[in-house]
Design a protein around this motif. Sequence first.
Motif, mmCIF file in Angstrom:
data_model
loop_
_atom_site.group_PDB
_atom_site.id
_atom_site.type_symbol
_atom_site.label_atom_id
_atom_site.label_comp_id
_atom_site.label_asym_id
_atom_site.label_seq_id
_atom_site.Cartn_x
_atom_site.Cartn_y
_atom_site.Cartn_z
ATOM 1 N N UNK A 41 0.855 -1.180 0.000
ATOM 2 C CA UNK A 41 0.000 0.000 0.000
ATOM 3 C C UNK A 41 0.895 1.235 0.000
ATOM 4 N N UNK A 42 0.991 1.875 -1.157
ATOM 5 C CA UNK A 42 2.001 2.915 -1.346
ATOM 6 C C UNK A 42 1.553 4.295 -0.909
ATOM 7 N N UNK A 43 0.338 4.454 -0.430
ATOM 8 C CA UNK A 43 -0.142 5.775 -0.069
ATOM 9 C C UNK A 43 0.714 6.378 1.046
ATOM 10 N N UNK A 44 1.279 7.540 0.767
ATOM 11 C CA UNK A 44 2.066 8.238 1.779
ATOM 12 C C UNK A 44 3.459 7.702 1.979
ATOM 13 N N UNK A 45 3.883 6.721 1.176
ATOM 14 C CA UNK A 45 5.201 6.130 1.358
ATOM 15 C C UNK A 45 6.211 6.748 0.400
ATOM 16 N N UNK A 46 7.461 6.615 0.742
ATOM 17 C CA UNK A 46 8.528 7.107 -0.108
ATOM 18 C C UNK A 46 8.725 6.171 -1.292
ATOM 19 N N UNK A 47 9.269 6.678 -2.389
ATOM 20 C CA UNK A 47 9.429 5.839 -3.575
ATOM 21 C C UNK A 47 10.307 4.622 -3.313
ATOM 22 N N UNK A 48 9.936 3.506 -3.945
ATOM 23 C CA UNK A 48 10.776 2.313 -3.916
ATOM 24 C C UNK A 48 12.040 2.603 -4.724
ATOM 25 N N UNK A 49 13.203 2.304 -4.155
ATOM 26 C CA UNK A 49 14.487 2.497 -4.828
ATOM 27 C C UNK A 49 15.267 1.193 -4.830
ATOM 28 N N UNK A 50 16.158 1.052 -5.807
ATOM 29 C CA UNK A 50 16.957 -0.169 -5.955
ATOM 30 C C UNK A 50 18.417 0.209 -6.143
ATOM 31 N N UNK A 51 19.316 -0.507 -5.464
ATOM 32 C CA UNK A 51 20.760 -0.334 -5.641
ATOM 33 C C UNK A 51 21.399 -1.689 -5.898
ATOM 34 N N UNK A 52 22.428 -1.695 -6.747
ATOM 35 C CA UNK A 52 23.164 -2.922 -7.065
ATOM 36 C C UNK A 52 24.634 -2.759 -6.706
ATOM 37 N N UNK A 53 25.268 -3.898 -6.406
ATOM 38 C CA UNK A 53 26.713 -3.936 -6.207
ATOM 39 C C UNK A 53 27.198 -5.328 -6.594
ATOM 40 N N UNK A 54 28.421 -5.404 -7.101
ATOM 41 C CA UNK A 54 29.039 -6.690 -7.382
ATOM 42 C C UNK A 54 30.192 -6.887 -6.411
ATOM 43 N N UNK A 55 30.170 -7.988 -5.661
ATOM 44 C CA UNK A 55 31.157 -8.238 -4.615
ATOM 45 C C UNK A 55 32.312 -9.096 -5.111
ATOM 46 N N UNK A 56 32.376 -9.323 -6.436
ATOM 47 C CA UNK A 56 33.484 -10.084 -7.032
ATOM 48 C C UNK A 56 33.608 -11.478 -6.441
ATOM 49 N N UNK A 57 32.484 -12.119 -6.269
ATOM 50 C CA UNK A 57 32.448 -13.488 -5.757
ATOM 51 C C UNK A 57 33.004 -14.437 -6.812
ATOM 52 N N UNK A 58 33.936 -15.310 -6.426
ATOM 53 C CA UNK A 58 34.559 -16.231 -7.368
ATOM 54 C C UNK A 58 33.592 -17.284 -7.891
ATOM 55 N N UNK A 59 32.459 -17.428 -7.251
ATOM 56 C CA UNK A 59 31.465 -18.404 -7.710
ATOM 57 C C UNK A 59 30.761 -17.926 -8.967
ATOM 58 N N UNK A 60 30.981 -16.669 -9.347
ATOM 59 C CA UNK A 60 30.325 -16.125 -10.532
ATOM 60 C C UNK A 60 28.950 -15.566 -10.270
ATOM 61 N N UNK A 61 28.550 -15.529 -9.014
ATOM 62 C CA UNK A 61 27.241 -14.987 -8.644
ATOM 63 C C UNK A 61 27.441 -13.874 -7.625
ATOM 64 N N UNK A 62 28.124 -12.817 -8.063
ATOM 65 C CA UNK A 62 28.519 -11.767 -7.126
ATOM 66 C C UNK A 62 27.592 -10.585 -7.065
ATOM 67 N N UNK A 63 26.505 -10.570 -7.842
ATOM 68 C CA UNK A 63 25.596 -9.424 -7.833
ATOM 69 C C UNK A 63 24.719 -9.447 -6.588
ATOM 70 N N UNK A 64 24.566 -8.270 -5.977
ATOM 71 C CA UNK A 64 23.708 -8.108 -4.801
ATOM 72 C C UNK A 64 22.737 -6.960 -5.073
ATOM 73 N N UNK A 65 21.525 -7.092 -4.546
ATOM 74 C CA UNK A 65 20.496 -6.081 -4.744
ATOM 75 C C UNK A 65 19.965 -5.616 -3.402
ATOM 76 N N UNK A 66 19.738 -4.317 -3.289
ATOM 77 C CA UNK A 66 19.112 -3.739 -2.101
ATOM 78 C C UNK A 66 17.909 -2.920 -2.568
ATOM 79 N N UNK A 67 16.789 -3.040 -1.873
ATOM 80 C CA UNK A 67 15.624 -2.221 -2.195
ATOM 81 C C UNK A 67 14.827 -1.924 -0.932
#
Length: 590
Positions: A41-67
């Motif tokens: 329920x978005x009434x009165x709430x701040x916009x949803x935002x998304x940030x990404x980072x790559x942690x250089x994981x050797x497994x090849x799955x280093x992408x991380x997401x924050x929202x």
Amino acid sequence: MAAEGGGKEMNEIKTQFTTREGAYKLLSHSEYSRPNRVPFNSQGSNPVKVSFVNVNDQSGNGDRICFNVGRELYFYIYKGVRKAADLSKPIDKRIYKGTQPTCHDFNHLTATPESVSLLVGFSAGQVQLIDPIKKETSKLFNEEVCLCANTTLTLYFFHFSWFVCVCVCRLIDKSRVTCVKWVPGSESLFLVAHSSGNMYLYNVEHTCGTTAPHYQLLKQGENYAVHTCKSKSTRNPLLKWMVGEGALNEFAFSPDGKFLACVSQDGFLRVFNFDAVELHGTMKSYFGGLLCVCWSPDGKYIVAGGEDDLVTVWSFVDCRVIARGHGHKSWVSVVAFDHYTTSVEESEPLEFSGSDEDFQDQIHFGRDRANSTQSRLSKRNSTDSRPLSVTYRFGSVGQDTQLCLWDLTEDILFPHLPLSRTRTHTNVMTATSPPGGAGSGSGGTNATPTPNNKTGAIDGAIATGVSKFATLSLHERRERQHHEKDHKRNHSMGHISSKSSDKLHLLAKTKTDPAKTLGTLLCPRMEDVPLLEPLICKKIAHERLTVLIFLEDCVVTACQEGFICTWARPGKVENDRLTYQSFSFISYFI
């Protein structure tokens, strides 16, 4: 403008769209949201935002997401187009009471598989430095333990099963944080914008003090002033910027980190030399505030969007508007360049000899030639005698729930140069650095600031002379008056400026009369600049869109209901039909 058809088709939520390079498809199994997948329920709430980072994981799955969604902040492994999202296992989840997250940003320089530095801004004015991998809260800024007896706010931070109660006063700025970003090339400096119209430069190594800061004027110009913190010992904030009238809605650093583009509720785009704290140029919207801004990969162009429903392309080199785009039916909330889709060709104004296949081979750029393409973009400037065939791709999303894609082509970029026999193609390239990393300089250099020289530049910020600037802006369009009634103002966050009690009045601001800017360099008439039409304009959500991020193999969007969607680029997903059948039951849009 791209047409959707009429009636029911106009309101249909699209799950794919097609451009010249192929079909982009929504991956329902890669949708991120709150674990229960219930629309927020978005009434009165701040916009949803998304940030990404790559942690250089050797497994090849280093992408991380924050929202962020409402009072909640989530941190997940981002599997993109490869695997289905597992929302039952967040790396970190935080719920706040008394304030809401409004924006966040990762430090890409310091990220490792064991630790990441994430800045989070809040609706009550605080900034928090956290490590979601270690599940630690490192520092709090603008949230100091008060020595006076007038403590006004109690904040509760819930982290799974524990909470901490702290009583604080916000001594630096009490208004909402609108944007927070790490300074490019620095491991410790970050910049914070507030709805008061102020920006503050912080250093994570310094404290904020237990008393309200005192400032002294460092530099001022038309509608801006910069102050240093007057203190016996170094403390935060290092600098205070007072920019324009009303809220400062967003800012963005140039690819080389030397320049800063700011958009405000007063409708102005202001571009500063960040180190010299000097104004480089400005432009003005047709009406209302500007809400979003971004730089081209080479730093030569800036795109801004806002409450006039337009996207405006501004040339950094020439300090003028070179095009406007009309496709949205309401406020434009996000603009972003696609660093991975472009075409660049050095063009001889002579004939081309050879077959069509030879021509295709000559201009095709794969991943192995991405560095060459970026270099070619860097070499282009306004005095080049050799024309280039260039196509920039950028996108925009708005409160009308639509995604628009735009191409900025050579006929717009070089309108007075003789056209050679070239063809416009859209090809895939790989950016060699994150948006804040090294790139061709907006000021003509390629060096990326290091933590040391960036700090030194801030310490010696007073430079002789004030940069000459030219101004420019969006303008009145007669035929759009009947569209104003259709604006979805009920979808808007308002972006109302809040007055800070500690606002300094050292600078007598000169107000610009919008009526007098019509037809000037600040606000050229609509017929005086090219009007772009979107390549595609698709309704992709039920609520206003708040995120648009271009990644190498996908495009990420998010709406105010809290759904983060992944759109696979052409050719990036195998067995699409089987994938969709397997995961269609969890898709909100189907």
